[in-house]
Design a protein around this motif. Sequence first.
Motif, PDB file in Angstrom:
ATOM      1  N   LYS A   6       0.581  -1.217  -0.026  1.00  0.00           N
ATOM      2  CA  LYS A   6       0.038  -0.003  -0.167  1.00  0.00           C
ATOM      3  C   LYS A   6       1.029   1.284  -0.147  1.00  0.00           C
ATOM      4  O   LYS A   6       1.948   1.319   0.741  1.00  0.00           O
ATOM      5  CB  LYS A   6      -0.792   0.182   1.265  1.00  0.00           C
ATOM      6  N   PRO A   7       0.602   2.070  -0.873  1.00  0.00           N
ATOM      7  CA  PRO A   7       1.485   3.293  -0.930  1.00  0.00           C
ATOM      8  C   PRO A   7       1.506   3.932   0.382  1.00  0.00           C
ATOM      9  O   PRO A   7       0.419   4.168   1.259  1.00  0.00           O
ATOM     10  CB  PRO A   7       0.778   4.282  -1.998  1.00  0.00           C
ATOM     11  N   ILE A  64       3.148   6.126 -10.496  1.00  0.00           N
ATOM     12  CA  ILE A  64       3.413   4.762 -10.429  1.00  0.00           C
ATOM     13  C   ILE A  64       4.895   4.500  -9.757  1.00  0.00           C
ATOM     14  O   ILE A  64       5.681   5.047 -10.104  1.00  0.00           O
ATOM     15  CB  ILE A  64       3.136   4.013 -11.642  1.00  0.00           C
ATOM     16  N   GLY A  65       4.939   3.747  -8.736  1.00  0.00           N
ATOM     17  CA  GLY A  65       6.290   3.430  -8.137  1.00  0.00           C
ATOM     18  C   GLY A  65       6.015   2.509  -6.775  1.00  0.00           C
ATOM     19  O   GLY A  65       5.497   1.818  -6.709  1.00  0.00           O
ATOM     20  N   SER A  66       7.221   2.653  -5.962  1.00  0.00           N
ATOM     21  CA  SER A  66       7.494   1.708  -5.107  1.00  0.00           C
ATOM     22  C   SER A  66       6.374   2.349  -3.937  1.00  0.00           C
ATOM     23  O   SER A  66       6.088   3.527  -3.669  1.00  0.00           O
ATOM     24  CB  SER A  66       8.705   1.930  -4.508  1.00  0.00           C
ATOM     25  N   ILE A  69       0.203   4.916  -7.211  1.00  0.00           N
ATOM     26  CA  ILE A  69      -0.289   3.190  -7.694  1.00  0.00           C
ATOM     27  C   ILE A  69       1.081   2.459  -7.695  1.00  0.00           C
ATOM     28  O   ILE A  69       2.255   2.701  -7.948  1.00  0.00           O
ATOM     29  CB  ILE A  69      -0.648   3.245  -9.428  1.00  0.00           C
ATOM     30  N   THR A  70       0.703   1.243  -7.209  1.00  0.00           N
ATOM     31  CA  THR A  70       1.977   0.332  -7.072  1.00  0.00           C
ATOM     32  C   THR A  70       1.403  -0.945  -7.447  1.00  0.00           C
ATOM     33  O   THR A  70       0.395  -1.282  -7.969  1.00  0.00           O
ATOM     34  CB  THR A  70       2.396   0.357  -5.709  1.00  0.00           C
ATOM     35  N   SER A  71       2.181  -2.021  -6.835  1.00  0.00           N
ATOM     36  CA  SER A  71       1.655  -3.370  -7.113  1.00  0.00           C
ATOM     37  C   SER A  71       0.334  -4.038  -6.637  1.00  0.00           C
ATOM     38  O   SER A  71       0.163  -3.624  -5.559  1.00  0.00           O
ATOM     39  CB  SER A  71       2.892  -4.320  -6.996  1.00  0.00           C
ATOM     40  N   LEU A  72      -0.307  -4.708  -7.450  1.00  0.00           N
ATOM     41  CA  LEU A  72      -1.431  -5.412  -6.770  1.00  0.00           C
ATOM     42  C   LEU A  72      -1.030  -6.419  -5.962  1.00  0.00           C
ATOM     43  O   LEU A  72       0.195  -6.871  -5.854  1.00  0.00           O
ATOM     44  CB  LEU A  72      -2.124  -6.055  -8.044  1.00  0.00           C
ATOM     45  N   ILE A  73      -1.977  -7.028  -5.394  1.00  0.00           N
ATOM     46  CA  ILE A  73      -1.487  -7.935  -4.077  1.00  0.00           C
ATOM     47  C   ILE A  73      -1.199  -9.240  -4.585  1.00  0.00           C
ATOM     48  O   ILE A  73      -0.306  -9.899  -3.845  1.00  0.00           O
ATOM     49  CB  ILE A  73      -2.792  -8.223  -3.153  1.00  0.00           C
ATOM     50  N   SER A  74      -1.414  -9.667  -5.709  1.00  0.00           N
ATOM     51  CA  SER A  74      -0.824 -10.992  -6.178  1.00  0.00           C
ATOM     52  C   SER A  74      -0.977 -11.136  -7.739  1.00  0.00           C
ATOM     53  O   SER A  74      -1.424 -10.364  -8.379  1.00  0.00           O
ATOM     54  CB  SER A  74      -1.797 -12.147  -5.597  1.00  0.00           C
ATOM     55  N   GLU A  91      11.315 -10.419 -12.192  1.00  0.00           N
ATOM     56  CA  GLU A  91      12.660 -10.409 -11.421  1.00  0.00           C
ATOM     57  C   GLU A  91      12.133 -10.198  -9.897  1.00  0.00           C
ATOM     58  O   GLU A  91      12.492 -10.585  -8.765  1.00  0.00           O
ATOM     59  CB  GLU A  91      13.830  -9.583 -11.618  1.00  0.00           C
ATOM     60  N   LYS A  92      11.398  -9.014  -9.893  1.00  0.00           N
ATOM     61  CA  LYS A  92      10.762  -8.387  -8.678  1.00  0.00           C
ATOM     62  C   LYS A  92       9.507  -9.180  -8.304  1.00  0.00           C
ATOM     63  O   LYS A  92       9.221  -9.403  -6.982  1.00  0.00           O
ATOM     64  CB  LYS A  92      10.466  -6.986  -8.613  1.00  0.00           C
ATOM     65  N   GLY A  93       8.846  -9.724  -9.100  1.00  0.00           N
ATOM     66  CA  GLY A  93       7.637 -10.570  -8.814  1.00  0.00           C
ATOM     67  C   GLY A  93       6.578  -9.564  -8.584  1.00  0.00           C
ATOM     68  O   GLY A  93       5.472 -10.210  -8.041  1.00  0.00           O
ATOM     69  N   ASN A  94       6.532  -8.492  -9.116  1.00  0.00           N
ATOM     70  CA  ASN A  94       5.086  -7.719  -8.909  1.00  0.00           C
ATOM     71  C   ASN A  94       4.422  -7.411 -10.216  1.00  0.00           C
ATOM     72  O   ASN A  94       4.554  -7.847 -11.285  1.00  0.00           O
ATOM     73  CB  ASN A  94       5.736  -6.101  -8.616  1.00  0.00           C
ATOM     74  N   ASN A  95       3.247  -7.060  -9.799  1.00  0.00           N
ATOM     75  CA  ASN A  95       2.418  -6.723 -10.823  1.00  0.00           C
ATOM     76  C   ASN A  95       1.321  -5.306 -10.937  1.00  0.00           C
ATOM     77  O   ASN A  95       0.761  -5.091 -10.004  1.00  0.00           O
ATOM     78  CB  ASN A  95       0.928  -7.672 -10.585  1.00  0.00           C
ATOM     79  N   ILE A  96       1.760  -4.432 -11.648  1.00  0.00           N
ATOM     80  CA  ILE A  96       1.270  -3.146 -11.898  1.00  0.00           C
ATOM     81  C   ILE A  96       0.512  -3.000 -12.995  1.00  0.00           C
ATOM     82  O   ILE A  96       0.544  -3.180 -14.093  1.00  0.00           O
ATOM     83  CB  ILE A  96       2.294  -2.039 -11.813  1.00  0.00           C
TER      84      ILE A  96
END
Length: 481
Positions: free
Chosen positions: A92-93, A312-314, A322-327, A359-364
């Motif tokens: 969460k931001p 969009i960022g960390s 906006i950042t990565s979705l939960i899964s 590599e990071k495993g994130n989903n934006i």
Amino acid sequence: MQQQYDLWIGGQWQQASQYETLYNPYNGEALTRIGQGSPTDAERAIEAAHSAFASYSLMSAFQRSEILYRVAEIFGRRREELAAVIALEAAKPLKAARAEIVRTIETYRFAAEAAKSVTGEQIAMDAAEGGQGRIGFTVRLPLGVVTAITPFNFPFNLVAHKVGPALAAGNTIVLKPAEQTPISSLLLADIFTEAGLPPGVLNIVTGKGAELGEVLTSHPLVKKVSFTGSHAVGEIILRRAGLRRTTLELGSNAALIVDKGTDVDAIIDRCVSGAFGYNGQVCISLQRILVHQSLYSRFVERFAAAAFKLVIGSPLEENTDITSLISDKAAERIALWVEEAVTAGASVVTGGQLSRDKEKGNNIYTPTVLTDVPHSAKVWTEEVFGPVAVIQSFGDLPEAIREVNASRYGLMAGVYTPDINSAFMAARQLEAGGVVINDIPTFRVDHMPYGGAKDSGKGTEGVSYAIQEMTQLKLISFNLS
């Protein structure tokens, strides 16, 4: 952050039979190892809560209130640390995480105040023939063991909405937090212990809902189940819980009506925050926007432009929106639903792109605005729970109300209108647990009643309202003749 978290049962940390690594949804880093409770662990937690209830239920309202006030004070001292925990485990931001901590402090304060106001009323027994010479009054008594099953999106505040009222009323509780956000709940063990809560009153069992759910919802010592999550799981819980008390906050598909005469420029930023705050992963995130045809083109243009500018960022960066979705699963579902709508004729005004860093495993998923969406599409009929907003035009207010009410969900709705008659028409006719006039349906303060109509659930939260759901009303009558 600790290297490993055990289960909190009976006022002690107890080892689980197995542990799983918890990963940061944004960068894929390992955060810690979390104990995976078994059905046997859940049963032990329920029994510990039941044993503690005998003495805790007799604790004075003043003492319960003081404990909850101290909890709020501890949250205030540790607010930056706790906000960082939300940002790490929920992605969460940070600015949204800080806002959640502020609300959590307020929720526990409301619970502390409400603990002193758990009262009944006098009944005029002689108002009925045959009631002469009698005195009657009611009292509210705690139910016993409450089990709380909570989601990932507000890992401190939605927990507070269950733990705070339960403890204020004199109940004991077993908490099962979401699998992705257990740390925030496990930190409550030390917070409540420091605040003076007796052992066994609060128990925390982490693990998979599929394994723990049946015990937590059907054990004979459980008197009340409070759940926030999906409609599908809510139906399962209701079947298992049987006749015991349940509060179920389920799906939503929150809609906003922008009526003719509204100042579009004045509301755009507010609407964008309602649609895309925490990536739209909010129960009452603004998903459907119905705009009067005289304002439609301007609204779409301004709304899409503002959505495009979101940062969009960390989650740990101060200006991130906006950042990565939960899964992975959530990202794939959202992308599939948008693709389905586009295939059926919808237009993407902005967004509609899934960025995956393997590599990071994130989903934006970029903030997405859709128009011309067929009403058969899932982004219109179901809860997206992601950064997607659908806009359509309408001719008159009754038409817009019918469109909003056509949904099987009804948690919150919003209406912008300068006309008082239109406001009252919408307030009366919209089928939702709450209607907000001249604001977005994402508006919530923590003492207001909060619960859905139709498939959005049953029961009401909001601290004092939740206490009513967590107590038994008992009549006491004296025959004085």
